[in-house]
Design a protein around this motif. Structure first.
Motif, PDB file in Angstrom:
ATOM      1  N   VAL A 123     -12.852 -32.099  23.166  1.00 21.53           N
ATOM      2  CA  VAL A 123     -11.747 -31.683  24.036  1.00 21.53           C
ATOM      3  C   VAL A 123     -11.842 -30.203  24.366  1.00 21.53           C
ATOM      4  CG1 VAL A 123      -9.250 -31.374  24.139  1.00 21.53           C
ATOM      5  CG2 VAL A 123     -10.200 -33.523  23.319  1.00 21.53           C
ATOM      6  N   ASP A 124     -12.136 -29.366  23.359  1.00 20.75           N
ATOM      7  CA  ASP A 124     -12.267 -27.927  23.608  1.00 20.75           C
ATOM      8  C   ASP A 124     -13.401 -27.622  24.593  1.00 20.75           C
ATOM      9  OD1 ASP A 124     -10.173 -26.788  22.226  1.00 20.75           O
ATOM     10  OD2 ASP A 124     -11.265 -26.651  20.340  1.00 20.75           O
ATOM     11  N   LEU A 125     -14.559 -28.232  24.396  1.00 18.82           N
ATOM     12  CA  LEU A 125     -15.710 -27.940  25.254  1.00 18.82           C
ATOM     13  C   LEU A 125     -15.494 -28.426  26.681  1.00 18.82           C
ATOM     14  CD1 LEU A 125     -18.619 -28.777  22.780  1.00 18.82           C
ATOM     15  CD2 LEU A 125     -17.805 -26.510  23.476  1.00 18.82           C
ATOM     16  N   LEU A 126     -14.825 -29.549  26.842  1.00 23.39           N
ATOM     17  CA  LEU A 126     -14.591 -30.078  28.188  1.00 23.39           C
ATOM     18  C   LEU A 126     -13.572 -29.248  28.964  1.00 23.39           C
ATOM     19  CD1 LEU A 126     -14.549 -33.922  27.442  1.00 23.39           C
ATOM     20  CD2 LEU A 126     -16.299 -32.635  28.699  1.00 23.39           C
ATOM     21  N   ARG A 127     -12.741 -28.477  28.257  1.00 20.34           N
ATOM     22  CA  ARG A 127     -11.740 -27.652  28.951  1.00 20.34           C
ATOM     23  C   ARG A 127     -12.302 -26.317  29.431  1.00 20.34           C
ATOM     24  NH1 ARG A 127      -6.337 -27.924  25.286  1.00 20.34           N
ATOM     25  NH2 ARG A 127      -7.839 -27.901  23.576  1.00 20.34           N
ATOM     26  N   VAL A 128     -13.500 -25.959  29.011  1.00 17.67           N
ATOM     27  CA  VAL A 128     -14.087 -24.680  29.435  1.00 17.67           C
ATOM     28  C   VAL A 128     -14.258 -24.603  30.947  1.00 17.67           C
ATOM     29  CG1 VAL A 128     -16.122 -23.200  29.296  1.00 17.67           C
ATOM     30  CG2 VAL A 128     -15.192 -24.225  27.211  1.00 17.67           C
ATOM     31  N   PRO A 129     -14.954 -25.556  31.600  1.00 11.95           N
ATOM     32  CA  PRO A 129     -15.106 -25.450  33.056  1.00 11.95           C
ATOM     33  C   PRO A 129     -13.790 -25.543  33.806  1.00 11.95           C
ATOM     34  CG  PRO A 129     -15.909 -27.583  32.260  1.00 11.95           C
ATOM     35  CD  PRO A 129     -15.670 -26.735  31.059  1.00 11.95           C
ATOM     36  N   VAL A 130     -12.818 -26.269  33.266  1.00 13.79           N
ATOM     37  CA  VAL A 130     -11.513 -26.359  33.928  1.00 13.79           C
ATOM     38  C   VAL A 130     -10.831 -24.993  33.920  1.00 13.79           C
ATOM     39  CG1 VAL A 130      -9.272 -27.497  33.931  1.00 13.79           C
ATOM     40  CG2 VAL A 130     -11.306 -28.775  33.265  1.00 13.79           C
ATOM     41  N   ALA A 131     -10.899 -24.299  32.778  1.00 12.40           N
ATOM     42  CA  ALA A 131     -10.302 -22.965  32.694  1.00 12.40           C
ATOM     43  C   ALA A 131     -10.946 -22.009  33.695  1.00 12.40           C
ATOM     44  CB  ALA A 131     -10.441 -22.422  31.272  1.00 12.40           C
ATOM     45  N   LEU A 132     -12.255 -22.104  33.858  1.00 16.27           N
ATOM     46  CA  LEU A 132     -12.961 -21.218  34.794  1.00 16.27           C
ATOM     47  C   LEU A 132     -12.663 -21.567  36.250  1.00 16.27           C
ATOM     48  CD1 LEU A 132     -16.431 -20.953  33.002  1.00 16.27           C
ATOM     49  CD2 LEU A 132     -14.621 -19.222  33.089  1.00 16.27           C
ATOM     50  N   SER A 133     -12.243 -22.799  36.539  1.00 14.26           N
ATOM     51  CA  SER A 133     -11.951 -23.184  37.923  1.00 14.26           C
ATOM     52  C   SER A 133     -10.769 -22.404  38.493  1.00 14.26           C
ATOM     53  CB  SER A 133     -11.670 -24.690  38.009  1.00 14.26           C
ATOM     54  OG  SER A 133     -10.429 -25.020  37.407  1.00 14.26           O
ATOM     55  N   PHE A 134      -9.902 -21.855  37.629  1.00 16.54           N
ATOM     56  CA  PHE A 134      -8.765 -21.075  38.112  1.00 16.54           C
ATOM     57  C   PHE A 134      -9.215 -19.790  38.817  1.00 16.54           C
ATOM     58  CE2 PHE A 134      -5.851 -22.864  34.532  1.00 16.54           C
ATOM     59  CZ  PHE A 134      -5.807 -24.080  35.200  1.00 16.54           C
ATOM     60  N   LEU A 135     -10.448 -19.373  38.567  1.00 14.76           N
ATOM     61  CA  LEU A 135     -10.968 -18.175  39.237  1.00 14.76           C
ATOM     62  C   LEU A 135     -11.101 -18.370  40.740  1.00 14.76           C
ATOM     63  CD1 LEU A 135     -13.805 -17.241  36.695  1.00 14.76           C
ATOM     64  CD2 LEU A 135     -11.609 -16.078  36.970  1.00 14.76           C
ATOM     65  N   LEU A 136     -11.102 -19.609  41.191  1.00 12.16           N
ATOM     66  CA  LEU A 136     -11.275 -19.900  42.614  1.00 12.16           C
ATOM     67  C   LEU A 136      -9.982 -19.779  43.397  1.00 12.16           C
ATOM     68  CD1 LEU A 136     -13.571 -23.064  42.296  1.00 12.16           C
ATOM     69  CD2 LEU A 136     -14.264 -20.696  42.705  1.00 12.16           C
ATOM     70  N   VAL A 137      -8.845 -19.611  42.708  1.00 13.30           N
ATOM     71  CA  VAL A 137      -7.550 -19.520  43.385  1.00 13.30           C
ATOM     72  C   VAL A 137      -7.389 -18.111  43.969  1.00 13.30           C
ATOM     73  CG1 VAL A 137      -5.055 -19.685  43.119  1.00 13.30           C
ATOM     74  CG2 VAL A 137      -6.559 -21.224  41.839  1.00 13.30           C
ATOM     75  N   ASP A 138      -7.309 -18.029  45.305  1.00 10.87           N
ATOM     76  CA  ASP A 138      -7.182 -16.725  45.957  1.00 10.87           C
ATOM     77  C   ASP A 138      -6.010 -16.669  46.930  1.00 10.87           C
ATOM     78  OD1 ASP A 138      -8.132 -18.415  47.877  1.00 10.87           O
ATOM     79  OD2 ASP A 138      -9.974 -17.288  48.302  1.00 10.87           O
ATOM     80  N   GLY A 139      -5.099 -17.635  46.846  1.00 13.23           N
ATOM     81  CA  GLY A 139      -3.939 -17.634  47.731  1.00 13.23           C
ATOM     82  C   GLY A 139      -3.189 -18.944  47.640  1.00 13.23           C
ATOM     83  N   ALA A 140      -2.123 -19.042  48.466  1.00 15.52           N
ATOM     84  CA  ALA A 140      -1.275 -20.235  48.425  1.00 15.52           C
ATOM     85  C   ALA A 140      -2.050 -21.501  48.782  1.00 15.52           C
ATOM     86  CB  ALA A 140      -0.097 -20.059  49.393  1.00 15.52           C
ATOM     87  N   GLY A 141      -3.082 -21.367  49.609  1.00 14.44           N
ATOM     88  CA  GLY A 141      -3.850 -22.534  50.033  1.00 14.44           C
ATOM     89  C   GLY A 141      -4.624 -23.199  48.913  1.00 14.44           C
ATOM     90  N   ARG A 142      -4.859 -22.471  47.827  1.00 15.22           N
ATOM     91  CA  ARG A 142      -5.615 -23.038  46.711  1.00 15.22           C
ATOM     92  C   ARG A 142      -4.790 -23.191  45.433  1.00 15.22           C
ATOM     93  NH1 ARG A 142     -11.861 -20.730  46.820  1.00 15.22           N
ATOM     94  NH2 ARG A 142     -12.417 -21.649  48.831  1.00 15.22           N
ATOM     95  N   LEU A 143      -3.481 -23.126  45.586  1.00 12.58           N
ATOM     96  CA  LEU A 143      -2.644 -23.328  44.403  1.00 12.58           C
ATOM     97  C   LEU A 143      -2.811 -24.724  43.820  1.00 12.58           C
ATOM     98  CD1 LEU A 143       0.793 -21.602  45.123  1.00 12.58           C
ATOM     99  CD2 LEU A 143      -0.926 -20.969  43.438  1.00 12.58           C
ATOM    100  N   TRP A 144      -3.276 -25.659  44.657  1.00 12.31           N
ATOM    101  CA  TRP A 144      -3.478 -27.016  44.156  1.00 12.31           C
ATOM    102  C   TRP A 144      -4.488 -27.035  43.003  1.00 12.31           C
ATOM    103  CZ3 TRP A 144      -8.249 -29.307  44.137  1.00 12.31           C
ATOM    104  CH2 TRP A 144      -9.232 -28.723  44.942  1.00 12.31           C
ATOM    105  N   LEU A 145      -5.409 -26.054  43.001  1.00 14.91           N
ATOM    106  CA  LEU A 145      -6.366 -25.968  41.903  1.00 14.91           C
ATOM    107  C   LEU A 145      -5.657 -25.660  40.577  1.00 14.91           C
ATOM    108  CD1 LEU A 145      -9.376 -24.041  43.484  1.00 14.91           C
ATOM    109  CD2 LEU A 145      -9.405 -26.367  42.570  1.00 14.91           C
TER     110      LEU A 145
END
Length: 427
Positions: free
Chosen positions: A88-110
């Motif tokens: 569970v810990d290892l699988l959450r690593v890429p999910v945590a890094l995906s938040f770096l892609l949020v750069d505005g309201a259009g990507r809040l869905w991430l």
């Protein structure tokens, strides 16, 4: 000292070392997650300025508990606990890094989608971790260990939430999201080093980190099906019935308070990221203090838990009327102190009342009920904040807590009298 005594000492040493690693993994994991949570909530409020958006984001983090927590409890009975927690810990690593892609309201869905996936992982992780505690601690130390768990949560809030607010303010939310990913890696390494002891107790053998093997002479619960045995277990325990009622009542209101913490800090007291972190640090301080207070409480644990819930309600009503940030900060410390003592008491009661083999499933069911209801409560808080002032909603939540405490107290009294009643009069 004979061979048996040597073996017992070795088991105790391995248990102590194992819980130390479990504690450290929870601390590291929790601090990183708080870094991310504070940054995420502040980012959502800055982008949208909407209490509804905060309610949605927090609701997405707890709704998966409805489905995933019972699954985690069942998996703990079939797979090694260590394997589940590391995966569970290892699988959450890429999910945590995906938040770096949020750069505005259009990507809040991430953020919403990532929060849902992260919460699904936590829902699997939580019952597995809780049911591991009795395997790594003796029965006489359960209440002390559960109080220590509150201290861990307090340290997570102090170090994670407050420091996370500062990190988000100085270096931006991106640094907090990276720190969260790193924390999952470190936690997985710590769990990897845990050695679950094999022990023999009351004719039941604990095989590594699997559930207890069947005793030679099976009890009536063992001879029935899994769900039937749970029904018999809960039906025969007034304490578990009260705790089940607690999980059906309190989370319905608890979600409001979770949303209001951020709203109070940003929109009522205008304290921004640092205010959000400070309020969470206040909660952490109270939980840390509950460790020292809880160690002194050894009897009447259910009554103490319900009394703490009543005090929480009164304090929530006081917070709703507070006009100064510092006063609200102190009240949050007292609120968390009461909540931490109550949580340690309830967890200890569940562990004492439930056989080891059934603890993963019981904790999974309780997590599912509490988590899903808190999620719905958070969604409702977002909607209510569109039509109510935050202070009015906070006062209503405090009154609800106090009412739930009184109702559960009456239920406990009625069940106690029913237990004393002759069998023929109960039929």
């Amino acid at each position: 000292m004979n061979i048996t005594e040597n073996g017992s000492m070795e088991v105790l040493k391995r248990k102590s070392k194992g819980y130390s690693r479990l504690f450290a993994a929870g601390l590291v994991n929790g601090i990183g997650d708080r870094f991310s949570s504070v940054a995420m909530l502040a980012l959502i409020l800055q982008v949208t300025g909407s209490g509804m958006a905060v309610g949605i984001s927090l609701g997405m983090r707890v709704l998966p508990f409805l489905f995933m927590a019972p699954l985690g409890g069942m998996l703990a009975g079939r797979l090694p606990r260590k394997t589940i927690m590391m995966a569970v810990d290892l699988l959450r690593v890429p999910v945590a890094l995906s938040f770096l892609l949020v750069d505005g309201a259009g990507r809040l869905w991430l953020l919403y989608a990532g929060s849902f996936i992260m919460a699904a992982g936590e829902a699997l992780y939580s019952p597995v971790r809780k049911s591991s505690i009795p395997l790594l601690a003796g029965p006489d130390s359960l209440h002390k260990i559960n109080s220590l768990e509150q201290l861990m949560t307090g340290c997570v809030l102090i170090l994670g939430a407050f420091t996370g607010g500062l990190v988000s303010l100085w270096w931006g939310p991106e640094m907090a999201f990276v720190a969260n990913a790193v924390s999952f890696l470190l936690a997985a390494l710590l769990v990897w080093g845990i050695s679950f002891p094999a022990a023999v107790s009351s004719g039941t053998e604990l095989l590594g980190d699997s559930v207890p093997a069947e005793p030679v002479i099976q009890s009536p619960l063992k001879r029935t099906g899994r769900w039937q045995s749970l029904r018999v277990l809960i039906g025969g325990s007034q304490v578990l019935q009260i705790i089940l009622a607690y999980e059906l009542l309190v989370p319905v209101i608890n979600g409001w308070d979770n949303v209001l913490i951020s709203v109070y800090a940003v929109q009522v007291f205008h304290a921004g990221d640092v205010g959000v972190g400070a309020f969470y640090a206040a909660l952490g301080t109270g939980l840390s203090l509950s460790f020292f207070a809880g160690r002194l409480l050894k009897r009447r644990l259910l009554g103490i838990a319900l009394g703490g819930l009543l005090l929480e309600g009164i304090l929530l009503m006081c917070i709703s009327g507070s006009r100064h940030f510092g006063v609200a900060f102190v009240l949050y410390i007292l609120l968390s102190l009461c909540g931490g003592i109550g949580s340690a008491c309830l967890d200890t009661l569940v562990m004492r009342e439930t056989p080891a083999a059934q603890q993963p499933v019981v904790f999974g069911i309780l997590s599912a009920l509490g988590g899903s209801l808190i999620g719905l409560s958070m969604f409702s808080a977002g909607w209510l904040l569109e039509v109510m002032e935050p202070r009015a909603l906070g006062f209503a939540g405090g009154a609800g807590f106090a009412g739930a405490a009184l109702l559960l107290g009456v239920l406990a009294w009625l069940l106690r009298d029913r237990k004393k009643m002759p069998t023929q009069l109960r039929q």
